[in-house]
Each structure stands twice: as C-alpha cells, then as structure tokens.
Design an enzyme around this catalytic site. Structure first.
Site, PDB file in Angstrom:
ATOM      1  CG  HIS A   6      -0.948   0.491  -1.612  1.00  0.00           C
ATOM      2  ND1 HIS A   6      -2.183  -0.932  -2.516  1.00  0.00           N
ATOM      3  CD2 HIS A   6      -0.259  -0.752  -0.394  1.00  0.00           C
ATOM      4  CE1 HIS A   6      -2.401  -1.918  -1.163  1.00  0.00           C
ATOM      5  NE2 HIS A   6      -1.080  -1.570  -0.728  1.00  0.00           N
TER       6      HIS A   6
ATOM      7  CE1 TYR B  59       6.513   1.806  -0.584  1.00  0.00           C
ATOM      8  CE2 TYR B  59       7.150   3.462   1.553  1.00  0.00           C
ATOM      9  CZ  TYR B  59       6.721   2.316   0.967  1.00  0.00           C
ATOM     10  OH  TYR B  59       8.073   1.162   1.665  1.00  0.00           O
TER      11      TYR B  59
ATOM     12  CG  ASN C  40       0.949  -4.054   7.674  1.00  0.00           C
ATOM     13  OD1 ASN C  40       1.570  -2.836   7.671  1.00  0.00           O
ATOM     14  ND2 ASN C  40       2.214  -5.144   7.148  1.00  0.00           N
TER      15      ASN C  40
ATOM     16  CG  PHE D  42       4.460   1.740   6.240  1.00  0.00           C
ATOM     17  CD1 PHE D  42       4.827   2.160   4.702  1.00  0.00           C
ATOM     18  CD2 PHE D  42       5.220   2.304   7.559  1.00  0.00           C
ATOM     19  CE1 PHE D  42       6.157   2.924   5.084  1.00  0.00           C
ATOM     20  CE2 PHE D  42       6.474   2.343   7.114  1.00  0.00           C
ATOM     21  CZ  PHE D  42       6.356   3.235   5.669  1.00  0.00           C
TER      22      PHE D  42
END
Length: 201
Positions: free
Chosen positions: A26, A21, A72, A70
């Site tokens: 993001h 990532y 969320n 993460f």
C-alpha cells in the site's frame, strides 16, 4: 516548511505513516517519492500534515508530498496545499498502488473513479472532483476473497524485489516524463511501455 514561490504541480504519493507500514504494498507511492528524492538529492521536511520537498523540473516548480496521515484521510493535506498555492486539480498527480495490475506495470491516467482505493476515494471526496491525474503502480491481486486489506498491508515477497525496484524506478521516471512532455505524450510513453532513460533526457 513550504515556501511562498509559485507552484506549478503537486505530486502526492499515497501510503500509511509509521515503520510497520513502510515496506508494505500500500506504500508503493511513498517508495516512488523516496526514489525521486534520492535521484534529485532532496530531503523531506516533516510537518504535522505532510512530509515534503520542493524541486524544479524543466522550469516547473513542484511540491512533492507524503500525506503524514492514514491512507483513508489522504484528501485533507492534499486539499490544503492545492488551496494554499492555487494549484488546479489537473496539475495534481497522485501515485498509488493498483491491485488490478501485475507487479511492474505503471500506468498514467486522468480522472476516473476511485476503483475501490480508499486513498483516492478520500481525495475525490475532499476535492469534490475526479479530475486529477493518477500514476498507478501494480501490486498484483494475489489474495483470496475477503483478504484484500491484509494483502495490501503486507510486504512484497523477497523474490519480487527486482521487479518492484524496477517499477519504482519506472514510476519515478514517469513523473519526470509528465512534467517534461505534458500529459498526452507522457501517457503515450508510459502506458505503451516505452519509458526509459532516453525519454526523459
């Protein structure tokens, strides 16, 4: 490990942990914090819940963190630090990606809804308030309906590198502008595209 000194501000960049990532849209919040670390010659200390460093800008003590969790679930480590140092939510700045802005646009705001951003949604839920600051970094909205997740978890195109790097530098300067001049003047400078090196020195 974080010390016991009085902390005036918490600066949190949102992203997802892990090399897969690292360079995705993001994770622009983490990229901005990397820029700040480089600018001020700081290194992140790693812990279970977040990677962090402390610094001082114009007599204000800052904790700068990447929640090591993460997107969320971002609210949990942020709440831990706010509670530990008794930092008011009005002194929390969250740096995150914004699909409704073009690449290159940086915008500072106070409060508001999560706008469909899961990281911001987690923070609002854990803190039970919308009253914290956000620095939104544009990643564009170049995806078809239903493909948002794939888009934000993909990397920027190579021909966007210049604009992305310019935006990261601008966002890093925006953090310094906020701490130096306060919210009202910082919003005026950042949101009217008047941000440059001369404003923060």
């Amino acid at each position: 490990m974080l010390g016991s000194n009085k902390i005036d501000w918490l600066i949190a960049g949102l992203g997802n942990p892990g090399p897969v990532y690292e360079k995705t849209r993001h994770n622009i919040g983490w990229m901005v914090l990397d820029q700040i670390a480089e600018k001020f010659n700081k290194e992140f200390t790693h812990s279970m819940y977040f990677n962090s460093f402390q610094m001082n800008i114009h007599d204000s003590n800052l904790v700068v963190i990447k929640p090591n969790i993460f997107m969320n679930n971002s609210g949990e480590p942020i709440k831990r630090i706010l509670d530990k140092y008794d930092i008011p939510t009005e002194r929390l700045l969250v740096i995150h990606d914004e699909i409704n802005f073009p690449i290159g646009k940086v915008h500072l705001r106070a409060g508001g809804s999560d706008g469909g951003h899961n990281g911001i949604g987690s923070i609002i839920e854990k803190l039970d308030t919308i009253h914290f600051l956000r620095l939104r970094c544009g990643i564009d909205k170049d995806f078809e309906s239903g493909n948002m997740v794939d888009f934000v978890l993909s990397e920027f195109h190579s021909n966007q590198t210049f604009e992305v790097n310019k935006m990261i530098a601008k966002a890093a300067d925006a953090v310094e502008t906020l701490i130096t001049f306060g919210l009202s003047k910082a919003m005026q400078i950042v949101n009217t595209e008047k941000l440059d090196e001369s404003e923060t020195t």
